[in-house]
Design a protein around this motif. Structure first.
Motif, short mmCIF file in Angstrom:
data_model
loop_
_atom_site.label_atom_id
_atom_site.label_comp_id
_atom_site.label_asym_id
_atom_site.label_seq_id
_atom_site.Cartn_x
_atom_site.Cartn_y
_atom_site.Cartn_z
N ILE A 1 38.26 38.78 43.01
CA ILE A 1 37.44 37.99 42.32
C ILE A 1 36.28 38.17 42.91
CG2 ILE A 1 39.45 36.30 41.59
CD1 ILE A 1 38.31 34.38 43.81
N VAL B 1 41.70 32.41 35.05
CA VAL B 1 42.12 33.51 35.39
C VAL B 1 41.90 33.82 36.98
CG1 VAL B 1 42.04 36.20 35.31
CG2 VAL B 1 41.85 34.64 33.15
N ARG C 1 32.80 36.60 41.08
CA ARG C 1 32.28 37.48 39.68
C ARG C 1 32.32 36.51 38.45
NH1 ARG C 1 35.68 41.68 37.52
NH2 ARG C 1 37.32 41.12 38.76
N GLN C 2 31.79 36.99 37.34
CA GLN C 2 31.83 36.31 36.04
C GLN C 2 33.08 36.15 35.42
OE1 GLN C 2 29.46 34.17 35.01
NE2 GLN C 2 27.37 34.84 35.85
N LEU C 3 34.44 35.39 36.04
CA LEU C 3 35.31 35.47 35.40
C LEU C 3 35.88 34.25 34.73
CD1 LEU C 3 37.22 37.34 38.40
CD2 LEU C 3 37.10 38.15 36.10
N ASP C 4 36.84 34.10 33.93
CA ASP C 4 37.24 32.99 33.37
C ASP C 4 37.82 32.14 34.59
OD1 ASP C 4 38.96 30.86 32.51
OD2 ASP C 4 39.01 31.86 30.50
#
Lengths: 194, 194
Positions: free
Chosen positions: B192, B152, B146-149
């Motif tokens: 994630i 994180v 996913r588009q995560l930092d």
DNA sequence: GTCTATAATTTGATAGAC
DNA sequence: GTCTATCAAATTATAGAC
């Protein structure tokens, strides 16, 4: 010049705060009683009047921080009823703690307490970390959290948050840790949510 | 009796393995050169013939373990193409490492290297940990994550696994760490996955 | 309660014989 | 390359004046 007699409590506090600073900065063993004396601008005799030994200073610091962390964690958990909110609340409190009192958090997370307090339990077996696991276990029982090994669930959710705190204290987080709060809670929760 | 001259490489290895054992057990500062001498049953002179200083022993250990961890991590990642498989492979390798060489892993995870190696980077900025973040970043680019930092995402997935290794090394895991492998990978990945 | 002076050990490291 | 003997400095802690 005559030494200015200070209130006894103040001196004790000064010794503790100075020691915390140095312990967090260089570690327990790399900090000598002389270093504390110099930094606090008091005498060796004064230090040994208030504490039996260098070890006793570390013990006093450790007991204090553990009880504060326990209070903070307990209070945070008690503020809500839903498991997810309890978890968010705990992580919020820990992040706040680590921003308002980074030295203490540094001492909690980085110090190898058992190296100088042999009878100390591993930090993960202490009350605050137990509380986190209990929240997860209750969440599993109520069906809010998936049927996971509570150890695994804790490791992912709270371990992820703790990891961020480590990064923040090591100075390698590009932004203030509070700005990661939502994302870490949502991401961690997604892992364990029923 | 005359001292039996041993092969030089053997003595060096003996010093290193003894030091690793003691450093992992009590920490760098709580271990004196005398302790190493006694444990290895050699002389002070012999130690200082092979190493310039106590610090040089720690440095040699650190360099060695870091390069081994980098190799292990790199190889594990290179064995697969899919991001999830790369992550599983890395965690598998780390768990195996921590079971086959717990002392080294203890030294990696618990030691405050910067206390005695001032120029060492924080452990999370070293190559193996960078590699983990790179895997995540590639996974985001390819749409598998996913588009995560990435910080994180890494903290939750690999931080969870690292947390388990800490628990194992502290002796508070009820089962061998390998038995948690599937659950930690699946749980972390769920957090994630795209 | 704070100080100075110092005791008793231990530390990391060196010198030099074999 | 290994050893014994030893040094100089630093360490934790104590004694006793004020």
């Amino acid at each position: 010049m005559t030494p200015a007699p200070k209130e006894p409590q103040k001196t004790r506090e000064l010794i503790l705060s100075t020691a915390l600073l140095l312990f967090a900065e260089r570690g327990y063993f790399a900090t000598s009683v002389q270093d504390i004396r110099r930094s606090a601008d008091i005498s060796i005799g004064s230090i040994y009047h208030h504490f039996d030994s260098k070890n006793a200073i570390a013990r006093a610091l450790y007991d204090d921080l553990l009880s504060r962390m326990t209070t903070v964690t307990q209070d945070a958990a008690d503020m809500h009823t839903a498991t997810k909110e309890k978890c968010r609340s705990i992580i919020t409190a820990l992040f706040a703690f680590s921003e308002s009192d980074p030295l203490t958090m540094h001492f909690v997370l980085h110090a190898r307490h058992r190296e100088f307090l042999p009878e100390a339990m591993p930090i993960c077996s202490t009350r605050p970390f137990e509380l986190m696991r209990e929240v997860i276990i209750a969440g599993i029982a109520s069906g809010e959290v998936r049927q996971l090994d509570p150890i695994v669930a804790s490791a992912v959710l709270f371990g992820g948050a703790v990891r961020l705190m480590h990064l923040a204290l090591d100075g390698v987080l590009p932004r203030p840790i509070a700005t990661y709060l939502e994302e870490i809670v949502e991401t961690g929760w997604r892992a364990i949510a029923a």
